[in-house]
Design an enzyme around this catalytic site. Structure first.
Site, PDB file in Angstrom:
ATOM      1  N   GLU A 111      -2.687 -15.760  -3.953  1.00  0.00           N
ATOM      2  CA  GLU A 111      -1.943 -14.742  -4.699  1.00  0.00           C
ATOM      3  C   GLU A 111      -1.274 -15.424  -5.888  1.00  0.00           C
ATOM      4  O   GLU A 111      -0.827 -16.562  -5.772  1.00  0.00           O
ATOM      5  CB  GLU A 111      -0.902 -14.094  -3.781  1.00  0.00           C
ATOM      6  CG  GLU A 111       0.127 -13.213  -4.459  1.00  0.00           C
ATOM      7  CD  GLU A 111      -0.459 -12.072  -5.257  1.00  0.00           C
ATOM      8  OE1 GLU A 111      -0.005 -11.865  -6.406  1.00  0.00           O
ATOM      9  OE2 GLU A 111      -1.348 -11.379  -4.747  1.00  0.00           O
TER      10      GLU A 111
ATOM     11  N   GLN B  69       0.850  -1.187   0.000  1.00  0.00           N
ATOM     12  CA  GLN B  69       0.000   0.000   0.000  1.00  0.00           C
ATOM     13  C   GLN B  69       0.891   1.244   0.000  1.00  0.00           C
ATOM     14  O   GLN B  69       2.014   1.224   0.495  1.00  0.00           O
ATOM     15  CB  GLN B  69      -0.941  -0.011   1.201  1.00  0.00           C
ATOM     16  CG  GLN B  69      -1.966  -1.127   1.151  1.00  0.00           C
ATOM     17  CD  GLN B  69      -2.918  -1.012  -0.034  1.00  0.00           C
ATOM     18  OE1 GLN B  69      -3.201   0.064  -0.538  1.00  0.00           O
ATOM     19  NE2 GLN B  69      -3.425  -2.155  -0.474  1.00  0.00           N
TER      20      GLN B  69
ATOM     21  N   CYS C 280      -8.342  -0.037  -6.275  1.00  0.00           N
ATOM     22  CA  CYS C 280      -7.658   1.224  -6.583  1.00  0.00           C
ATOM     23  C   CYS C 280      -8.177   1.822  -7.890  1.00  0.00           C
ATOM     24  O   CYS C 280      -7.616   2.779  -8.396  1.00  0.00           O
ATOM     25  CB  CYS C 280      -6.150   1.011  -6.655  1.00  0.00           C
ATOM     26  SG  CYS C 280      -5.644  -0.147  -7.936  1.00  0.00           S
TER      27      CYS C 280
ATOM     28  N   PHE D 113      -6.142 -12.261  -4.055  1.00  0.00           N
ATOM     29  CA  PHE D 113      -5.155 -11.274  -4.479  1.00  0.00           C
ATOM     30  C   PHE D 113      -4.471 -10.747  -3.207  1.00  0.00           C
ATOM     31  O   PHE D 113      -4.391  -9.543  -2.975  1.00  0.00           O
ATOM     32  CB  PHE D 113      -5.782 -10.140  -5.292  1.00  0.00           C
ATOM     33  CG  PHE D 113      -6.478 -10.617  -6.543  1.00  0.00           C
ATOM     34  CD1 PHE D 113      -5.761 -10.836  -7.705  1.00  0.00           C
ATOM     35  CD2 PHE D 113      -7.842 -10.858  -6.542  1.00  0.00           C
ATOM     36  CE1 PHE D 113      -6.411 -11.284  -8.857  1.00  0.00           C
ATOM     37  CE2 PHE D 113      -8.497 -11.298  -7.684  1.00  0.00           C
ATOM     38  CZ  PHE D 113      -7.779 -11.514  -8.852  1.00  0.00           C
TER      39      PHE D 113
ATOM     40  N   ASP E  29      -8.924  -7.919  -3.247  1.00  0.00           N
ATOM     41  CA  ASP E  29      -8.174  -6.684  -3.501  1.00  0.00           C
ATOM     42  C   ASP E  29      -7.385  -6.855  -4.798  1.00  0.00           C
ATOM     43  O   ASP E  29      -6.169  -7.031  -4.783  1.00  0.00           O
ATOM     44  CB  ASP E  29      -7.241  -6.393  -2.324  1.00  0.00           C
ATOM     45  CG  ASP E  29      -6.470  -5.086  -2.497  1.00  0.00           C
ATOM     46  OD1 ASP E  29      -6.811  -4.298  -3.405  1.00  0.00           O
ATOM     47  OD2 ASP E  29      -5.514  -4.874  -1.737  1.00  0.00           O
TER      48      ASP E  29
END
Length: 190
Positions: free
Chosen positions: A74, A27, A148, A54, A122
């Protein structure tokens, strides 16, 4: 190539210390990460079995392991290995199963998802169309979504809402200083 290393550079995710591999996603700011984690914790509530899709290096999976068993999925093997090492070296966490899997090509299917009380997702800027389609067909009751990209978030949110999820809330996190970009966290439930 690494020539010498005095000590591993680590990032704290809850009780775990993780040494992210080169090129790993993190982040943008500590404050933004804290706000997103607080939103994710609020969204999943008292869930005892959580899938983190993710998962990166464990930004959400490892802190959530303080309260629940977590499956962290992931696509990048180096990030999965870093997360797994961080979990193994930490104290006081529930079980975290780390899985390397390309969720764009091989999303978790409804039969796999039925094991979880909540799902955290995410994805990168492109969103997660394939995984969202499987979530929509699953029996999962709570989804904590982080994004995002408001455009792909809206596309993925529409699929969940059309499948019977309710968008409970959306929180905007302005962690990309001096830019027009924002991060979103949302709770979907049914």
């Amino acid at each position: 190539d690494q020539i010498a290393l005095r000590r591993r550079p680590v990032q704290r995710f809850g009780k775990a210390l993780v040494a992210p591999p080169p090129g790993a996603f993190l982040q943008a700011t500590a404050e933004g990460e804290a706000a997103l984690l607080a939103a994710v914790r609020e969204a999943v509530g008292p869930a005892k079995r959580i899938a983190d899709l993710f998962a990166g290096c464990g930004t959400f999976a490892l802190p959530l392991a303080e309260q629940a068993e977590v499956l962290a999925v992931e696509g990048e093997a180096a990030m999965v290995a870093a997360m797994d090492r961080g979990w193994r070296e930490a104290q006081g966490l529930h079980k975290v199963v780390s899985l390397t899997r390309d969720l764009f090509r091989r999303p978790l299917l409804p039969d796999e998802l039925k094991l979880f009380d909540a799902v955290v997702i995410d994805p990168p800027r492109a969103g997660a169309a394939a995984q969202i389609a499987e979530l929509a067909q699953s029996t999962v009751k709570v989804v904590a979504a982080v994004s995002c990209n408001p455009v792909t978030f809206a596309r993925d949110a529409r699929v969940l809402v059309d499948a019977g999820f309710k968008l409970d809330w959306v929180q905007v996190v302005d962690q990309f200083r001096w830019s027009g970009h924002v991060e979103l966290a949302a709770k979907f439930s049914r």
